[in-house]
Design an enzyme around this catalytic site. Structure first.
Site, PDB file in Angstrom:
ATOM      1  N   TYR A 184      -2.871  -1.511  10.392  1.00 46.95           N
ATOM      2  CA  TYR A 184      -2.868  -1.869   8.971  1.00 46.95           C
ATOM      3  C   TYR A 184      -1.561  -1.420   8.307  1.00 46.95           C
ATOM      4  O   TYR A 184      -0.905  -2.187   7.594  1.00 46.95           O
ATOM      5  CB  TYR A 184      -4.064  -1.212   8.285  1.00 46.95           C
ATOM      6  CG  TYR A 184      -4.097  -1.342   6.784  1.00 46.95           C
ATOM      7  CD1 TYR A 184      -4.608  -2.485   6.177  1.00 46.95           C
ATOM      8  CD2 TYR A 184      -3.635  -0.310   5.967  1.00 46.95           C
ATOM      9  CE1 TYR A 184      -4.645  -2.605   4.803  1.00 46.95           C
ATOM     10  CE2 TYR A 184      -3.669  -0.422   4.591  1.00 46.95           C
ATOM     11  CZ  TYR A 184      -4.179  -1.568   4.013  1.00 46.95           C
ATOM     12  OH  TYR A 184      -4.198  -1.680   2.633  1.00 46.95           O
ATOM     13  N   SER A 221       0.862  -1.189   0.000  1.00 49.87           N
ATOM     14  CA  SER A 221       0.000   0.000   0.000  1.00 49.87           C
ATOM     15  C   SER A 221       0.891   1.229   0.000  1.00 49.87           C
ATOM     16  O   SER A 221       2.053   1.169   0.418  1.00 49.87           O
ATOM     17  CB  SER A 221      -0.889  -0.023   1.250  1.00 49.87           C
ATOM     18  OG  SER A 221      -1.450   1.241   1.506  1.00 49.87           O
TER      19      SER A 221
END
Length: 338
Positions: free
Chosen positions: A207, A194
């Protein structure tokens, strides 16, 4: 209490730089190579890199129930690959398999797996090897986008399961499928990280830390593979911006720049894989912008983040128990769920 073996004392002699003349020569060559590489990179801004042929290769993708995983399955099938779709939710995976096989007949098979369980991943390997043969391209895509900060009172089970899906699964998949690639000296491992793996994200430190860990895992793994001068196994880390995979996710974050479509993201991932890109973002320019921001003063970085603010809402499981992704985090959904 048993005695602990004592460590030997530090070396008494003074340590010296090894071969300083050789180091100076190596650095000179490095700067020349840097200059040439920068010219080549500028050239490829206008002229795309060559893409390897992946026709007939076996591609295993995790998290194919929807979103990026589903679009990746379709895109690899279009390129002539045999696609293995691995997903914990069989109903969603059945939809993906039907879509892919309509697009390219007999190109796709589905498997149910809990990527956070080593036993489940090992069972997956046996099934895929039996049905399709050796895996040429492994795409670790499975993940759950969920807010979660250490400043809030999160259930430890949620933290543990989020880590299993978003990071530990990458270890289990690589550990299980890499030995066979090493034996053949051929293969490509693609891990979907990400942009938060390069730049922190508010209300998502759990996360984000998993995504940072993925980049560290793959960078170290690549260095280990490079110890073999004849190594032909490739690795890629993909750092996408926010992707519009479902309203469930989109409603959980705030970002100034609009999200990407899953279809566009999948096309760029396949392209980067075929170009053997080691690490890249989607869009490509975001990676370079994020790296540049690392070297500017902190107040400038903070101002930049204020302008391009991105934030994930904190997880509220009680309000989202009907979503399968949150059932996974709560330990209510596993590979045996029908």
């Amino acid at each position: 209490m048993s005695d602990v073996e004592s460590l030997p004392p530090p070396l008494s002699e003074k340590r010296h730089l090894h071969n300083p003349l050789g180091l100076a020569l190596q650095l000179t060559v490095l700067f020349v190579e840097l200059f040439i590489s920068m010219l080549v990179s500028l050239y490829h801004i206008f002229v795309p890199l060559p893409q390897k042929d992946i026709t007939g290769q076996v591609v295993l993708i995790t998290g194919t129930g929807r979103g990026i995983g589903r679009e990746l399955a379709k895109e690899f099938a279009r390129k002539g690959c045999k696609v293995a779709c691995a997903e914990i939710q069989p109903n969603l995976n059945a939809e993906t398999i039907e879509l892919v096989n309509k697009l390219v007949p007999d190109s796709c098979k589905g498997y149910q797996v809990d990527v956070g369980s080593l036993d489940s991943v090992r069972a997956l390997k046996k099934q895929v090897l039996s049905d399709l043969g050796s895996v040429d391209i492994l795409v670790n895509n499975a993940g759950i986008i969920a807010g979660g900060s250490l400043t809030t009172d999160l259930d430890p089970l949620l933290i543990e399961n989020l880590t299993k899906v978003n990071f530990l699964s990458h270890i289990w998949m690589c550990k299980t499928f890499l030995p066979e690639m090493i034996a053949r000296n051929n293969g490509h491992i693609v891990c979907i990280a990400s942009m938060s793996a390069i730049s922190g994200l508010a209300n998502a430190c759990l996360y984000t830390s998993c995504k940072w860990a993925i980049t560290g895992l793959m960078e170290s793994l690549r260095e280990e593979l490079r110890l073999n001068p004849k190594n032909k196994i490739k690795t890629s880390v993909v750092c996408p911006y926010f992707v519009n995979t479902s309203a469930e996710y989109v409603n959980n974050w705030t970002c100034r720049v609009p999200e990407l479509s899953a279809e566009r993201c999948a096309k760029d991932i396949v392209r980067g894989t075929r170009e053997n890109q080691v690490i890249f973002s989607i869009p490509r320019e975001q990676y370079f912008a994020a790296c540049f921001m690392k070297i500017v003063p902190q107040n400038v970085r903070d101002r930049f983040y204020d302008i391009f603010k991105s934030k994930v809402n904190n997880i509220r499981v009680d309000e989202k128990k009907h979503f399968a992704s949150y059932k996974i985090l709560a330990g209510e959904f596993n590979a045996k769920t029908k």
